[in-house]
Design a protein around this motif. Structure first.
Motif, short mmCIF file in Angstrom:
data_model
loop_
_atom_site.label_atom_id
_atom_site.label_comp_id
_atom_site.label_asym_id
_atom_site.label_seq_id
_atom_site.Cartn_x
_atom_site.Cartn_y
_atom_site.Cartn_z
N THR A 373 76.47 35.76 57.30
CA THR A 373 76.55 36.62 56.23
C THR A 373 77.14 36.21 54.78
O THR A 373 78.03 35.13 55.83
CB THR A 373 76.00 37.81 56.15
N CYS A 374 77.13 36.06 53.60
CA CYS A 374 77.82 35.42 52.34
C CYS A 374 79.55 35.36 52.86
O CYS A 374 79.75 36.82 52.93
CB CYS A 374 77.75 36.28 51.36
N ARG A 375 80.00 34.55 52.86
CA ARG A 375 81.53 34.29 53.50
C ARG A 375 82.36 34.94 51.66
O ARG A 375 83.11 35.77 52.22
CB ARG A 375 82.14 33.32 52.85
N ARG A 376 81.67 35.24 50.76
CA ARG A 376 82.69 35.73 49.85
C ARG A 376 82.59 38.14 50.14
O ARG A 376 83.62 38.15 49.54
CB ARG A 376 82.29 35.37 48.02
N GLN A 377 80.90 37.89 50.07
CA GLN A 377 81.34 39.51 50.77
C GLN A 377 81.94 40.04 51.32
O GLN A 377 83.12 40.66 51.33
CB GLN A 377 79.97 39.69 51.15
N PRO A 390 75.84 39.20 47.61
CA PRO A 390 75.85 37.68 47.91
C PRO A 390 75.85 36.76 47.27
O PRO A 390 75.05 37.01 46.03
CB PRO A 390 74.33 37.48 48.72
N CYS A 391 76.83 36.22 47.25
CA CYS A 391 77.75 35.24 46.18
C CYS A 391 76.76 33.93 45.52
O CYS A 391 76.64 33.97 44.35
CB CYS A 391 78.96 35.12 46.34
N GLY A 392 75.79 33.57 46.20
CA GLY A 392 75.27 32.14 45.64
C GLY A 392 75.92 30.62 45.89
O GLY A 392 75.45 29.91 45.53
N ASN A 393 77.53 31.33 46.08
CA ASN A 393 78.62 29.71 45.99
C ASN A 393 78.70 29.85 47.22
O ASN A 393 80.02 30.10 46.90
CB ASN A 393 78.60 30.23 45.05
N CYS A 394 78.57 29.79 48.23
CA CYS A 394 79.51 29.95 49.73
C CYS A 394 78.47 29.03 50.72
O CYS A 394 77.40 29.06 50.54
CB CYS A 394 79.88 30.91 50.23
N ASP A 395 78.80 28.24 51.95
CA ASP A 395 77.88 27.65 52.53
C ASP A 395 76.78 29.40 52.55
O ASP A 395 75.52 28.33 53.30
CB ASP A 395 78.59 27.05 53.52
N THR A 396 77.37 30.04 53.62
CA THR A 396 75.88 30.78 54.07
C THR A 396 75.38 30.92 52.87
O THR A 396 74.11 31.42 53.22
CB THR A 396 76.05 32.07 54.69
N CYS A 397 75.64 31.30 51.77
CA CYS A 397 74.42 31.77 51.14
C CYS A 397 74.02 30.37 50.56
O CYS A 397 71.94 30.53 50.17
CB CYS A 397 75.29 32.09 49.31
N LEU A 398 73.88 29.27 50.66
CA LEU A 398 73.88 28.01 49.63
C LEU A 398 72.84 27.59 50.84
O LEU A 398 71.38 26.70 50.38
CB LEU A 398 74.72 26.91 49.45
#
Ligand code: ADP
Ligand code: ZN
Length: 605
Positions: A373-377, A390-398
């Protein structure tokens, strides 16, 4: 008093308004209260003590372990018209006397000082004869004995409170999990302090963690496609790897410089200087590099080895993009990293309590690498911010990760480890699973085991990925001596008994290639780019003349705003964020000239 602070912000620093919670922190200090400030890198911590030091009577005393930086900081402040000086071991006796003289006469707004210097009886004596506006304790996490930046002298800073009870204190740091936070409060006697926490999120940093295949060529592709002309830092764990990687990058045409504790102080100083003053320099470093590097336009931080904790990862990646412009935190990691760090931890001679803490920290780091899941989270949750979307700006989001049910495969793997006697490393166990009749396998009679050849449905890479995840999750333990023999851990019981299922990451062949970041100059139109280059040229010239890093003259963001607004007079130039009174006087005409000339060029077209 706050109006006065706002005026100084606008006139001296050239900024319109405070960034929360700067205003609240400043208010607390102006009212004589203590403060503990936790803010991400680039959040604007310095202003929290610089401004009250300017507004309050007397000198602001700033304690910092970063001796190498003090001179630059003082020079940057001087360009803003602030009376600043520093005291540390790099100063000769003569200059130290001068500083002490100025201090006695009340001629300083800010004094930067190393903790060991501050705590000398004669320095304390001297300070008792001065009017002190406040004490700022920068990099306050250095007080934590469990942390990686522990400085024993920091423990003695509680003396400040005892000796100067009437002077407000502010402690600042960019990294503090709950445990470290408590330690800072306790050790520095800040129980009464107001605590200010600004969200730890660094939205402009894009986090990516990729499986290591061929680290060098992965790095090369990353640099070529995304950061061909940018400054950045590449972190490696060992000095040797730092040297080799720097050499290799240089051979490939990059300006790459090594930095580690084994180099002489002069070489390190020279390399840091080039990183700060030249553009587009890549420093390859062990963690010895970077603490307090306040170069704002570091566009990427790349890890070729896994950091030991999420705190370390966050702090190291946090050196990217302090100016708020898009930046990359990029890492490759693999099975060997996991094994190596586990071995290092278990094999160290730390006491059991410290090992337990370090083990937890490593677990969290490995968890971050393996999550789907989202790395930033996950990163923010580690620092206590659990509500982030979820951030939309990490590899798992993108590029969402697929998972697969690895329960059955994991059972086979665990069984193979067990049946071969828990005496062998990953490669050997995989040979058995794949049914390879190597000399070693036959000699041990393992070709007759029931697990021999039961894993041919997966290939070598898939098995390595599976073992990495089993070790990362603590289902398998790695021998601390010898060749990294695998052992079952107590944690794998429920899995073997069929009580739980195992969701695993489906590793990607290559990630991060698509959805590239676009660097600053690629976002400008052609004429804008020309102006941008011209402004940068002038900045470089001025920086060289004064022997300061270019960003001390003006930040990229300030130059970009000039490109967008095209100010035509000193009055208009003063409106640009980052242009204060002193800099306007010093550089205003020169920059206007460039802007003017460019406008002429554009009119000719
Ligand atoms: P930190 O020490 O928290 O890493 P700094 O104090 O170096 O951050 O500030 C980061 C950047 O933000 C600096 O370039 C600083 O000039 C800028 N900055 C700080 N406060 C403001 C503000 N109120 N408005 C505009 N820019 C600011
Ligand atoms: Zn994300």
């Amino acid at each position: 008093m706050m109006t006065l602070a706002l005026q100084r912000l606008q006139n001296t620093f050239g900024y319109d308004s405070f960034r929360p919670p700067q205003d609240q922190v400043i208010e607390a200090l102006l009212a004589g209260r203590d403060a503990l400030v936790l803010m991400p890198t680039g959040g604007g911590k310095s202003l929290c003590y610089q401004l009250p030091a300017l507004v309050r009577d007397g000198v602001g005393v700033v304690v910092s372990p970063l001796i190498a930086l003090m001179e630059d900081q003082v020079r940057a402040l001087s360009l803003l018209g602030i009376r600043a000086a520093f005291l540390n071991s790099t100063l000769d006796t003569e200059s130290a006397w001068q500083v002490e003289g100025a201090l006695r006469k009340g001629e300083l707004d800010l004094l930067y000082i190393a903790p060991e210097r501050l705590l000398q009886p004669r320095t304390l004596e001297l300070l008792h004869h001065c009017r002190i506006a406040l004490f700022a304790i920068d990099e306050a996490h250095c007080v934590s004995q469990w942390g990686h930046d522990f400085r024993p002298e920091y423990l003695k800073l509680s003396a400040l409170h005892e000796q100067f009870p009437a002077v407000p204190r502010i402690a600042l740091t960019a990294t503090a999990d709950a445990r470290t936070r408590q330690e800072i409060i306790h050790r520095l006697g800040l129980e009464q302090a107001e605590v200010f926490v600004r969200g730890f999120d660094r939205p402009n940093i894009r986090y990516r963690i990729t499986q290591k295949q061929n680290a060098r060529s992965q790095l090369k592709r990353f640099l070529e496609t995304e950061h061909p002309n940018d400054a950045g830092i590449v972190y490696c764990l060992s000095r040797r790897k730092v040297e080799e990687t720097a050499q290799w990058l240089s051979d490939q045409g990059w300006t790459a410089l090594p930095y580690h504790a084994g180099l002489s102080a002069e070489v390190r100083q020279a390399h840091q200087h080039r990183f700060l003053t030249e553009e587009g320099v890549v420093v390859v470093a062990t963690i010895a590099f970077g603490m307090g590097i306040d170069k704002p336009n570091v566009r990427f931080v790349a890890h070729l080895d896994l950091p030991k904790s999420v705190e370390a990862y966050y702090q190291e990646t946090g050196r990217a993009g302090r100016d708020g412009e898009p930046a990359d935190a990029w890492m490759v990691y693999g099975l060997q990293d996991v094994i190596f760090l586990r071995q290092m931890l278990e094999g160290s001679d730390a006491g059991p309590e410290q090992k337990r803490i370090e083990r937890q920290r490593l677990e969290a780091m490995l968890g971050l690498c393996e999550i789907t899941t989202c790395r930033r989270q996950s990163l923010l949750a580690y620092f206590g911010e659990s509500e982030h979307p979820p951030c939309g700006n990490c590899d798992t989001c993108l590029d969402p990760v697929e998972t697969w049910d690895g329960t059955e495969a994991a059972r086979k793997a665990l069984s193979a480890v067990y049946r071969t006697g828990q005496r062998f490393g990953v490669s050997y166990v995989i040979d058995v699973l794949l049914g390879k009749t190597t000399e070693k396998v036959t000699a041990n009679g393992h070709d007759r085991l029931s697990t021999f050849g039961i894993g041919t449905d997966l290939d070598l890479k898939a098995w390595r990925s599976l073992f990495r995840q089993l070790v990362a999750r603590g289902l398998l333990e790695v021998d601390t001596e010898g060749y990294g023999a695998l052992r079952l851990s107590a944690a794998c019981r429920p899995l073997l008994k069929g009580e739980v299922c195992l969701e695993l990451r489906q590793d990607k062949r290559q990630s991060g290639g698509r959805r590239r970041q676009v660097s600053t100059d690629q976002r400008l139109t052609l004429p804008q780019r020309e102006l941008w280059e011209a402004l940068r040229g002038l900045r470089r010239e001025l920086a060289e003349q004064q022997d300061v890093p270019p960003y001390v003259i003006f930040h990229d963001a300030t130059l970009l705003e000039m490109v967008q607004r095209q100010p035509g007079s000193l009055g208009q130039l003063a409106q640009v964020s980052g242009v204060g009174k002193s800099k306007l006087e010093r550089y205003g005409d020169a920059f206007l000239e460039v802007l003017q000339a460019h406008r002429g060029d554009a009119a000719d077209l």
